[in-house]
Design an enzyme around this catalytic site. Structure first.
Site, PDB file in Angstrom:
ATOM      1  N   CYS A 145       0.833  -1.210   0.000  1.00 31.51           N
ATOM      2  CA  CYS A 145       0.000   0.000   0.000  1.00 31.51           C
ATOM      3  C   CYS A 145       0.872   1.266   0.000  1.00 31.51           C
ATOM      4  O   CYS A 145       1.921   1.313   0.649  1.00 31.51           O
ATOM      5  CB  CYS A 145      -0.883  -0.024   1.236  1.00 31.51           C
ATOM      6  SG  CYS A 145      -1.935   1.417   1.368  1.00 31.51           S
ATOM      7  N   GLU A 175       3.633  -6.082   8.635  1.00 30.58           N
ATOM      8  CA  GLU A 175       3.947  -4.696   8.226  1.00 30.58           C
ATOM      9  C   GLU A 175       5.083  -4.123   9.074  1.00 30.58           C
ATOM     10  O   GLU A 175       5.995  -3.465   8.552  1.00 30.58           O
ATOM     11  CB  GLU A 175       2.702  -3.810   8.351  1.00 30.58           C
ATOM     12  CG  GLU A 175       2.978  -2.382   7.893  1.00 30.58           C
ATOM     13  CD  GLU A 175       1.836  -1.430   8.221  1.00 30.58           C
ATOM     14  OE1 GLU A 175       0.667  -1.801   8.053  1.00 30.58           O
ATOM     15  OE2 GLU A 175       2.139  -0.306   8.673  1.00 30.58           O
ATOM     16  N   THR A 243       0.732   1.240  10.363  1.00 27.22           N
ATOM     17  CA  THR A 243      -0.311   2.186   9.929  1.00 27.22           C
ATOM     18  C   THR A 243      -1.670   1.949  10.565  1.00 27.22           C
ATOM     19  O   THR A 243      -2.560   2.779  10.422  1.00 27.22           O
ATOM     20  CB  THR A 243      -0.494   2.091   8.404  1.00 27.22           C
ATOM     21  OG1 THR A 243      -0.698   0.730   8.082  1.00 27.22           O
ATOM     22  CG2 THR A 243       0.707   2.633   7.665  1.00 27.22           C
ATOM     23  N   SER A 311      -6.423  -8.978  13.001  1.00 30.86           N
ATOM     24  CA  SER A 311      -6.431  -7.724  12.247  1.00 30.86           C
ATOM     25  C   SER A 311      -6.224  -6.565  13.221  1.00 30.86           C
ATOM     26  O   SER A 311      -7.090  -6.267  14.061  1.00 30.86           O
ATOM     27  CB  SER A 311      -7.767  -7.566  11.518  1.00 30.86           C
ATOM     28  OG  SER A 311      -7.991  -6.208  11.208  1.00 30.86           O
ATOM     29  N   ASN A 313      -6.139  -3.284  12.826  1.00 35.34           N
ATOM     30  CA  ASN A 313      -7.048  -2.131  12.789  1.00 35.34           C
ATOM     31  C   ASN A 313      -8.421  -2.494  13.346  1.00 35.34           C
ATOM     32  O   ASN A 313      -9.083  -1.667  13.970  1.00 35.34           O
ATOM     33  CB  ASN A 313      -7.099  -1.524  11.383  1.00 35.34           C
ATOM     34  CG  ASN A 313      -7.991  -2.308  10.463  1.00 35.34           C
ATOM     35  OD1 ASN A 313      -9.175  -2.067  10.415  1.00 35.34           O
ATOM     36  ND2 ASN A 313      -7.430  -3.268   9.740  1.00 35.34           N
TER      37      ASN A 313
HETATM   38  S1  SF4 Z   1      -5.022   0.068   6.475  1.00 35.96           S
HETATM   39 FE1  SF4 Z   1      -4.071   1.871   5.482  1.00 35.96          FE
HETATM   40  S2  SF4 Z   1      -1.949   1.248   5.127  1.00 35.96           S
HETATM   41 FE2  SF4 Z   1      -3.096  -0.620   5.512  1.00 35.96          FE
HETATM   42  S3  SF4 Z   1      -3.719  -1.319   3.478  1.00 35.96           S
HETATM   43 FE3  SF4 Z   1      -5.393  -0.055   4.272  1.00 35.96          FE
HETATM   44  S4  SF4 Z   1      -5.007   2.001   3.450  1.00 35.96           S
HETATM   45 FE4  SF4 Z   1      -3.103   0.834   3.257  1.00 35.96          FE
END
Ligand code: SF4
Length: 404
Positions: A145, A175, A243, A311, A313
């Site tokens: 990304c 990552e 990120t 995950s 996020n």
């Molecule tokens: S969470 Fe952000 S850094 Fe990760 S793939 Fe999605 S847009 Fe890209």
């Protein structure tokens, strides 16, 4: 040696895979909810969907390129270095399409070589792994990304300028490993990974001169570059992030470290000794902001957060919600077992250390009578069809008990 091919901008088959992607991940239910101001109502049940949720631009692109790669190289073996994103449903779809995972035990048989195609996921791979795959002559489809590449650019610059990259992230996350490896591109480049405020606090203590060297290395030995010397390498530091971390926590950690550096070296030395920049990607930030808005405005009774337990996020979205209302992080729709029973991963609030708690079952999670307002969001790796199935199951559950 013939240079291996690297595809970084797709394979000119976007239109050809559009239908397959829609079949596998689209949801009419979700589109209806979007059109209805992100609200779904059925009897006693109201679901408020966060205004930003699910697949981010990086995941959209990575999955799209994987489908394109499968089509373009129909007669060749196509591999992924590991999970393309942290969602079991999506990974299973790719396996069913015949894409092999290098992370699976026993893969590849026979060994990788020229003629094989390898897809690099959105979170990238380490420099070492990239060199290995190139050395084997594999054709590469690189979906790393742009937001991750931006972090790499800054970490590389830190190393060039003699700064240690202090990375807020999970040391075993693909990552973070890839980002850390960027620091090593420059001879003498160094990194340190901190998971949370608690670990950042220990680093701050050391910077202020309160730490013990052996204890520091015992704690961070697996989270630093080879030959790391805290007495030498914490003198000039630059902040970076995985990120997908919790933005509020990343900002707090950056500020904790800045203060520690000021205490140690004085404010005038900061320009020479401390660097930071915002490396939470915009998609992560928008999803975290959207869930906060939802909690602020809609009088939510409980939150459901849908996404893989690995995950990052998704876990951080759940942490934000758990600070405010009862929150259930579910990996998939099957975790909604019945109107009385849910299987989910418990979520520590955002001021507690990150913890990988095992999945558990909770009874009585859905109020049996009366109106209920459920907030719903999904991590950046969760496809819309899963979100749609969750809505349909919730509607069915709510219908089985009286309005009250
Ligand atoms: S969470 Fe952000 S850094 Fe990760 S793939 Fe999605 S847009 Fe890209």
């Amino acid at each position: 040696m013939v240079q291996p091919l690297i595809f970084r901008k797709g394979l000119d088959l976007k239109d050809a895979v559009k239908g397959d992607l829609a079949r596998d991940y689209h949801s009419d239910v979700v589109e209806q909810i979007r059109k209805n101001d992100f609200r779904f109502e059925d009897g006693r049940l109201v679901i408020h969907l966060a205004r930003e949720f699910g697949f981010c631009y990086g995941v959209d692109r990575a999955v799209d390129y994987a489908y394109q790669a499968r089509k373009r190289f129909a007669d060749q073996r196509v591999f992924l270095t590991g999970e393309i994103i942290h969602n079991p449903h999506v990974n299973q779809k790719l396996r069913s399409a015949g894409i092999l995972f290098l992370s699976d035990p026993g893969e590849p048989v026979p060994p990788l070589g020229a003629g094989d195609v390898v897809i690099i996921p959105a979170f990238g791979v380490t420099l070492h792994e990239l060199a290995r795959l190139q050395g084997l002559g594999c054709t590469l489809v690189d979906t790393t990304c742009g937001s991750v590449l931006n972090v790499w650019k800054n970490v590389t610059r830190y190393a060039r300028e003699g700064f240690t990259a202090v990375i807020h992230g999970k040391v075993k996350h693909e990552e973070t490993q890839a980002t850390a490896s960027q620091a090593l591109k420059t001879p003498g480049g160094r990194y340190l990974v901190v998971l949370d405020r608690v670990e950042a606090g220990a680093v701050c203590d050391y910077i202020r001169g309160d730490g013990d060297r052996d204890a520091f290395m015992a704690r961070f030995g697996k989270a630093v570059s080879e030959g790391f010397d805290p007495d030498r390498d914490l003198g000039h530091i630059g902040l970076a992030n995985q990120t997908t971390m919790l933005m509020s926590e990343s900002l707090e950690i950056a500020e904790m470290l800045r203060k520690a550096m000021v205490d140690r070296y004085g404010p005038d030395a900061m320009a020479d000794r401390y660097r930071s920049f915002d490396t939470i990607c915009s998609a992560t930030q928008e999803r975290q902001d959207a869930v906060l808005t939802l909690l602020d405005t809609e009088g939510i009774d409980l939150m459901l957060v849908v996404g893989g337990y690995n995950s990052s996020n998704t876990c951080n979205l759940a942490r934000i919600c758990a600070d405010r209302v009862p929150t259930y992080h579910i990996a998939d729709v099957d975790r909604l077992e019945s109107p009385t029973r849910i299987r989910h991963r418990p979520v520590p609030p955002s001021d507690q250390p990150m913890a990988k708690l095992p999945e558990t079952a909770t009874d009585g999670w859905l109020p049996r009578v009366g109106p209920v307002r459920i907030g719903l969001t999904a991590g950046a790796s969760t496809p819309n069809n899963i979100v749609g199935m969750v809505v349909e199951r919730l509607a069915a559950f709510a219908a089985t008990s009286p309005v009250g």
